[in-house]
Design an enzyme around this catalytic site. Structure first.
Site, PDB file in Angstrom:
ATOM      1  N   ASP A  31      -0.921 -12.359 -13.126  1.00 36.30           N
ATOM      2  CA  ASP A  31      -0.543 -10.945 -12.999  1.00 36.30           C
ATOM      3  C   ASP A  31      -1.374 -10.186 -14.025  1.00 36.30           C
ATOM      4  O   ASP A  31      -1.574 -10.679 -15.143  1.00 36.30           O
ATOM      5  CB  ASP A  31       0.959 -10.781 -13.300  1.00 36.30           C
ATOM      6  CG  ASP A  31       1.532  -9.479 -12.767  1.00 36.30           C
ATOM      7  OD1 ASP A  31       2.434  -9.539 -11.914  1.00 36.30           O
ATOM      8  OD2 ASP A  31       1.064  -8.394 -13.191  1.00 36.30           O
ATOM      9  N   ASP A  51      -6.727 -10.358 -13.719  1.00 37.09           N
ATOM     10  CA  ASP A  51      -6.817  -9.393 -12.635  1.00 37.09           C
ATOM     11  C   ASP A  51      -7.387 -10.091 -11.399  1.00 37.09           C
ATOM     12  O   ASP A  51      -8.225 -10.988 -11.519  1.00 37.09           O
ATOM     13  CB  ASP A  51      -7.740  -8.256 -13.067  1.00 37.09           C
ATOM     14  CG  ASP A  51      -7.646  -7.078 -12.139  1.00 37.09           C
ATOM     15  OD1 ASP A  51      -6.897  -6.143 -12.453  1.00 37.09           O
ATOM     16  OD2 ASP A  51      -8.328  -7.097 -11.085  1.00 37.09           O
ATOM     17  N   PHE A  73       1.318 -11.685  -3.775  1.00 39.58           N
ATOM     18  CA  PHE A  73       2.081 -10.432  -3.823  1.00 39.58           C
ATOM     19  C   PHE A  73       1.287  -9.300  -4.465  1.00 39.58           C
ATOM     20  O   PHE A  73       1.535  -8.133  -4.157  1.00 39.58           O
ATOM     21  CB  PHE A  73       3.342 -10.594  -4.692  1.00 39.58           C
ATOM     22  CG  PHE A  73       4.386 -11.500  -4.140  1.00 39.58           C
ATOM     23  CD1 PHE A  73       5.248 -11.055  -3.145  1.00 39.58           C
ATOM     24  CD2 PHE A  73       4.543 -12.790  -4.611  1.00 39.58           C
ATOM     25  CE1 PHE A  73       6.238 -11.889  -2.637  1.00 39.58           C
ATOM     26  CE2 PHE A  73       5.532 -13.630  -4.116  1.00 39.58           C
ATOM     27  CZ  PHE A  73       6.377 -13.181  -3.125  1.00 39.58           C
ATOM     28  N   ASN A  92      -8.062  -2.634  -5.593  1.00 42.31           N
ATOM     29  CA  ASN A  92      -7.107  -3.642  -6.031  1.00 42.31           C
ATOM     30  C   ASN A  92      -6.592  -4.489  -4.856  1.00 42.31           C
ATOM     31  O   ASN A  92      -6.589  -5.721  -4.930  1.00 42.31           O
ATOM     32  CB  ASN A  92      -5.936  -2.944  -6.719  1.00 42.31           C
ATOM     33  CG  ASN A  92      -4.993  -3.924  -7.360  1.00 42.31           C
ATOM     34  OD1 ASN A  92      -5.246  -4.394  -8.459  1.00 42.31           O
ATOM     35  ND2 ASN A  92      -3.914  -4.259  -6.671  1.00 42.31           N
ATOM     36  N   SER A 117       2.675  -5.369   5.349  1.00 45.38           N
ATOM     37  CA  SER A 117       3.646  -4.274   5.305  1.00 45.38           C
ATOM     38  C   SER A 117       3.831  -3.627   6.664  1.00 45.38           C
ATOM     39  O   SER A 117       2.902  -3.580   7.480  1.00 45.38           O
ATOM     40  CB  SER A 117       3.125  -3.222   4.324  1.00 45.38           C
ATOM     41  OG  SER A 117       3.908  -2.066   4.393  1.00 45.38           O
ATOM     42  N   TYR A 141      -2.546   3.070   1.790  1.00 43.94           N
ATOM     43  CA  TYR A 141      -1.836   1.823   1.459  1.00 43.94           C
ATOM     44  C   TYR A 141      -1.776   0.920   2.695  1.00 43.94           C
ATOM     45  O   TYR A 141      -2.113  -0.269   2.635  1.00 43.94           O
ATOM     46  CB  TYR A 141      -0.419   2.144   0.950  1.00 43.94           C
ATOM     47  CG  TYR A 141       0.459   0.922   0.833  1.00 43.94           C
ATOM     48  CD1 TYR A 141       0.228  -0.035  -0.150  1.00 43.94           C
ATOM     49  CD2 TYR A 141       1.507   0.708   1.728  1.00 43.94           C
ATOM     50  CE1 TYR A 141       1.018  -1.177  -0.237  1.00 43.94           C
ATOM     51  CE2 TYR A 141       2.301  -0.426   1.643  1.00 43.94           C
ATOM     52  CZ  TYR A 141       2.051  -1.361   0.662  1.00 43.94           C
ATOM     53  OH  TYR A 141       2.831  -2.485   0.587  1.00 43.94           O
ATOM     54  N   LYS A 145      -3.794  -2.831   3.492  1.00 44.40           N
ATOM     55  CA  LYS A 145      -3.135  -4.069   3.920  1.00 44.40           C
ATOM     56  C   LYS A 145      -3.666  -4.516   5.288  1.00 44.40           C
ATOM     57  O   LYS A 145      -3.832  -5.712   5.527  1.00 44.40           O
ATOM     58  CB  LYS A 145      -1.616  -3.858   3.996  1.00 44.40           C
ATOM     59  CG  LYS A 145      -0.957  -3.646   2.643  1.00 44.40           C
ATOM     60  CD  LYS A 145      -0.779  -4.965   1.916  1.00 44.40           C
ATOM     61  CE  LYS A 145      -0.091  -4.804   0.581  1.00 44.40           C
ATOM     62  NZ  LYS A 145       0.161  -6.074  -0.100  1.00 44.40           N
ATOM     63  N   ASN A 171      11.518  -2.162   4.306  1.00 45.34           N
ATOM     64  CA  ASN A 171      11.783  -1.610   2.964  1.00 45.34           C
ATOM     65  C   ASN A 171      12.571  -2.577   2.090  1.00 45.34           C
ATOM     66  O   ASN A 171      13.770  -2.775   2.314  1.00 45.34           O
ATOM     67  CB  ASN A 171      12.496  -0.273   3.089  1.00 45.34           C
ATOM     68  CG  ASN A 171      11.523   0.818   3.476  1.00 45.34           C
ATOM     69  OD1 ASN A 171      10.920   0.751   4.543  1.00 45.34           O
ATOM     70  ND2 ASN A 171      11.326   1.780   2.599  1.00 45.34           N
ATOM     71  N   HIS A 190      10.704   5.007  -5.345  1.00 52.74           N
ATOM     72  CA  HIS A 190      11.479   4.489  -4.217  1.00 52.74           C
ATOM     73  C   HIS A 190      12.864   5.128  -4.132  1.00 52.74           C
ATOM     74  O   HIS A 190      13.452   5.513  -5.137  1.00 52.74           O
ATOM     75  CB  HIS A 190      11.605   2.964  -4.323  1.00 52.74           C
ATOM     76  CG  HIS A 190      10.292   2.270  -4.142  1.00 52.74           C
ATOM     77  ND1 HIS A 190       9.549   1.815  -5.197  1.00 52.74           N
ATOM     78  CD2 HIS A 190       9.583   2.004  -3.030  1.00 52.74           C
ATOM     79  CE1 HIS A 190       8.427   1.275  -4.731  1.00 52.74           C
ATOM     80  NE2 HIS A 190       8.417   1.382  -3.422  1.00 52.74           N
ATOM     81  N   GLY A 284       2.035  10.919   4.484  1.00 52.88           N
ATOM     82  CA  GLY A 284       1.921   9.472   4.731  1.00 52.88           C
ATOM     83  C   GLY A 284       3.216   8.810   5.155  1.00 52.88           C
ATOM     84  O   GLY A 284       3.243   7.607   5.399  1.00 52.88           O
ATOM     85  N   ASP A 285       4.335   9.563   5.238  1.00 49.60           N
ATOM     86  CA  ASP A 285       5.632   8.969   5.603  1.00 49.60           C
ATOM     87  C   ASP A 285       5.863   9.008   7.119  1.00 49.60           C
ATOM     88  O   ASP A 285       5.966  10.088   7.701  1.00 49.60           O
ATOM     89  CB  ASP A 285       6.783   9.760   4.949  1.00 49.60           C
ATOM     90  CG  ASP A 285       7.106   9.276   3.554  1.00 49.60           C
ATOM     91  OD1 ASP A 285       6.607   8.208   3.163  1.00 49.60           O
ATOM     92  OD2 ASP A 285       7.873   9.977   2.864  1.00 49.60           O
TER      93      ASP A 285
HETATM   94  N1  UFG Z   1      12.390   9.346  -0.399  1.00 46.41           N
HETATM   95  C1  UFG Z   1      13.004  10.514  -0.766  1.00 46.41           C
HETATM   96  N2  UFG Z   1      13.167  10.770  -2.093  1.00 46.41           N
HETATM   97  C2  UFG Z   1      12.749   9.906  -3.072  1.00 46.41           C
HETATM   98  C3  UFG Z   1      12.124   8.702  -2.668  1.00 46.41           C
HETATM   99  C4  UFG Z   1      11.962   8.459  -1.325  1.00 46.41           C
HETATM  100  O1  UFG Z   1      13.411  11.317   0.084  1.00 46.41           O
HETATM  101  O2  UFG Z   1      12.934  10.194  -4.265  1.00 46.41           O
HETATM  102  C5  UFG Z   1      12.231   9.048   1.029  1.00 46.41           C
HETATM  103  C6  UFG Z   1      10.790   8.804   1.448  1.00 46.41           C
HETATM  104  O3  UFG Z   1      10.161  10.017   1.766  1.00 46.41           O
HETATM  105  C7  UFG Z   1      10.982   7.866   2.636  1.00 46.41           C
HETATM  106  C8  UFG Z   1      12.232   7.061   2.280  1.00 46.41           C
HETATM  107  O4  UFG Z   1      12.897   7.827   1.285  1.00 46.41           O
HETATM  108  O5  UFG Z   1      11.247   8.605   3.778  1.00 46.41           O
HETATM  109  C9  UFG Z   1      11.937   5.693   1.727  1.00 46.41           C
HETATM  110  O6  UFG Z   1      10.946   5.840   0.713  1.00 46.41           O
HETATM  111  P1  UFG Z   1      10.516   4.677  -0.284  1.00 46.41           P
HETATM  112  O7  UFG Z   1       9.500   5.267  -1.207  1.00 46.41           O
HETATM  113  O8  UFG Z   1      11.722   4.062  -0.878  1.00 46.41           O
HETATM  114  O9  UFG Z   1       9.853   3.580   0.642  1.00 46.41           O
HETATM  115  P2  UFG Z   1       8.735   3.758   1.802  1.00 46.41           P
HETATM  116  O10 UFG Z   1       9.406   3.975   3.101  1.00 46.41           O
HETATM  117  O11 UFG Z   1       7.674   4.683   1.367  1.00 46.41           O
HETATM  118  O12 UFG Z   1       8.193   2.267   1.861  1.00 46.41           O
HETATM  119  C10 UFG Z   1       6.891   2.091   2.167  1.00 46.41           C
HETATM  120  C11 UFG Z   1       6.713   1.084   3.285  1.00 46.41           C
HETATM  121  C12 UFG Z   1       6.803  -0.311   2.785  1.00 46.41           C
HETATM  122  C13 UFG Z   1       5.981  -0.446   1.561  1.00 46.41           C
HETATM  123  C14 UFG Z   1       6.462   0.487   0.529  1.00 46.41           C
HETATM  124  C15 UFG Z   1       5.646   0.323  -0.714  1.00 46.41           C
HETATM  125  O13 UFG Z   1       7.665   1.311   4.303  1.00 46.41           O
HETATM  126  O14 UFG Z   1       6.295  -1.189   3.740  1.00 46.41           O
HETATM  127  O15 UFG Z   1       6.273   1.783   0.988  1.00 46.41           O
HETATM  128  O16 UFG Z   1       6.218   0.955  -1.781  1.00 46.41           O
HETATM  129  F1  UFG Z   1       6.001  -1.715   1.112  1.00 46.41           F
END
Ligand code: UFG
Length: 333
Positions: A31, A51, A73, A92, A117, A141, A145, A171, A190, A284-285
């Site tokens: 790591d 690294d 990972f 990375n 992912s 991202y 992957k 998730n 997250h 990106g969401d």
């Molecule tokens: N969200 C909020 N407020 C926050 C954080 C998140 O509204 O403070 C929303 C995001 O916009 C999203 C949902 O909650 O709609 C989940 O967000 P996360 O950041 O918890 O997770 P992601 O859905 O972005 O996860 C994505 C991919 C995974 C990947 C991960 C990496 O779905 O496959 O990012 O961090 F591994």
């Protein structure tokens, strides 16, 4: 036989190292500690701060530690950050994996389990998403992957002994059942950790990123799967690895929860009010993601222990309330 775990000091990697050790495996962790925590690596595992891009040092470790298989990972994993800063993601994640694969070839290691992912699917045309669904990422991202998936496919076509299993996580959430390992990200982006940090009073409110999505309550829907269930899938994949086994599996529960469902469940679990403030969408969401897990259940016999969102959030809450400063809490006390 020794298993090399890259990113073994990170959130998912550290939980997996522990499960491997409990299953009697010898484990070597590498790591770069950019976002990982040395404290999260159990004493039973050997540890090297390297690294992914240091191909020669990686090769030396693989030879000296007699590595037989790799679980990979190590990655940058913030969707939003990858949109504003794409190059570190390609460097990375994608270039780093090429370096790892070269070190594996140099040291005649030919089996790898790779963390892919659901972000590789982009905006899916069907829910639940199957492994055959088209892959068209909508953020760097996800692309970083997907490029690795293509590289693994090419290696398995060209190198006769090479075998991989790619696990496409949905998730990942929750923390270890005994509260010993947890999620400690800086910055924390997250959803569940941010809800719990609000419940702890570390921030005044939860920012909900977008409430104009085409879903019932207007917020994004995700499929939350417990980190220990992700790890049990890795142990199954490790045993199934062989040059003929190369393929991809989704890991999710097949159930979707909106951002507001997660906020409400977090309020129930913690007993604290979690005020929300609505902000614009995060670039990106995708609006809705949930997995079909039929393939991994049928072929590898995977079955998740945690099937309710409440239980998953409860394990995360047990960690966050006892480790308000993450791993630093233990160092301080
Ligand atoms: N969200 C909020 N407020 C926050 C954080 C998140 O509204 O403070 C929303 C995001 O916009 C999203 C949902 O909650 O709609 C989940 O967000 P996360 O950041 O918890 O997770 P992601 O859905 O972005 O996860 C994505 C991919 C995974 C990947 C991960 C990496 O779905 O496959 O990012 O961090 F591994």
């Amino acid at each position: 036989m020794t298993i090399l775990v890259t990113g073994g000091a990170g959130y998912i990697g550290s939980h997996c190292v522990r499960q491997l050790i409990e299953a009697g495996q010898k484990v070597c962790v590498i790591d770069n500690l950019y976002r990982g925590h040395r404290e999260a690596v159990p004493a039973e595992a050997s540890f090297f701060q390297i690294d992914l891009l240091e191909t020669e040092r990686l090769t030396e470790v693989m030879k000296s530690q007699r590595i037989e298989k790799v679980i990979h990972f190590a990655a940058l994993a913030y969707v939003g950050e990858s949109v504003t800063e794409p190059l570190p993601y390609y460097m990375n994640n994608t270039a780093g994996t090429v370096s790892l694969l070269r070190a594996m070839r140099n040291s005649r290691v030919s089996q790898i389990v790779f963390s892919s992912s659901c972000a590789t699917y982009g905006i899916p045309d069907q829910i639940p998403v199957t492994e055959e669904s088209p892959q068209s990422p909508i953020n760097p991202y996800g692309w970083s992957k997907l490029f690795i998936e293509q590289i693994l496919n090419d290696c398995s076509h060209s190198y006769p002994n090479f075998g991989f299993i790619g696990l496409r996580y949905f998730n990942v959430a929750g923390c270890s059942h005994d509260g010993a390992l947890g999620e400690d990200h800086d910055p924390e982006t997250h959803l569940i950790p941010n809800c719990l940090r609000t419940a702890l009073g570390q921030q005044s409110h939860m920012t909900v990123l977008g409430n104009d999505y085409p879903t019932d309550d207007g917020t994004c829907i995700r499929d939350y799967v417990h980190v220990e269930d992700i790890c049990s899938a890795h142990l199954l994949a490790l045993n199934a690895l062989n040059p003929q086994s190369s393929r991809y599996y989704n890991i999710g529960l097949g159930q979707g929860f909106s951002v507001l469902d997660v906020v409400k469940t977090s309020e129930r679990v913690t007993g604290h009010e979690i005020p929300v403030e609505f902000k614009p969408r995060r670039p990106g969401d995708p609006p809705v993601l949930s997995a079909s897990n039929k393939r991994i259940s049928e072929e590898l016999g995977w079955s998740p222990k945690y099937t309710s969102l409440e239980e998953i959030i409860q394990t995360a809450w047990d960690w966050f309330r006892t480790h308000p400063e993450g791993y630093r809490t233990e160092t301080a006390s």
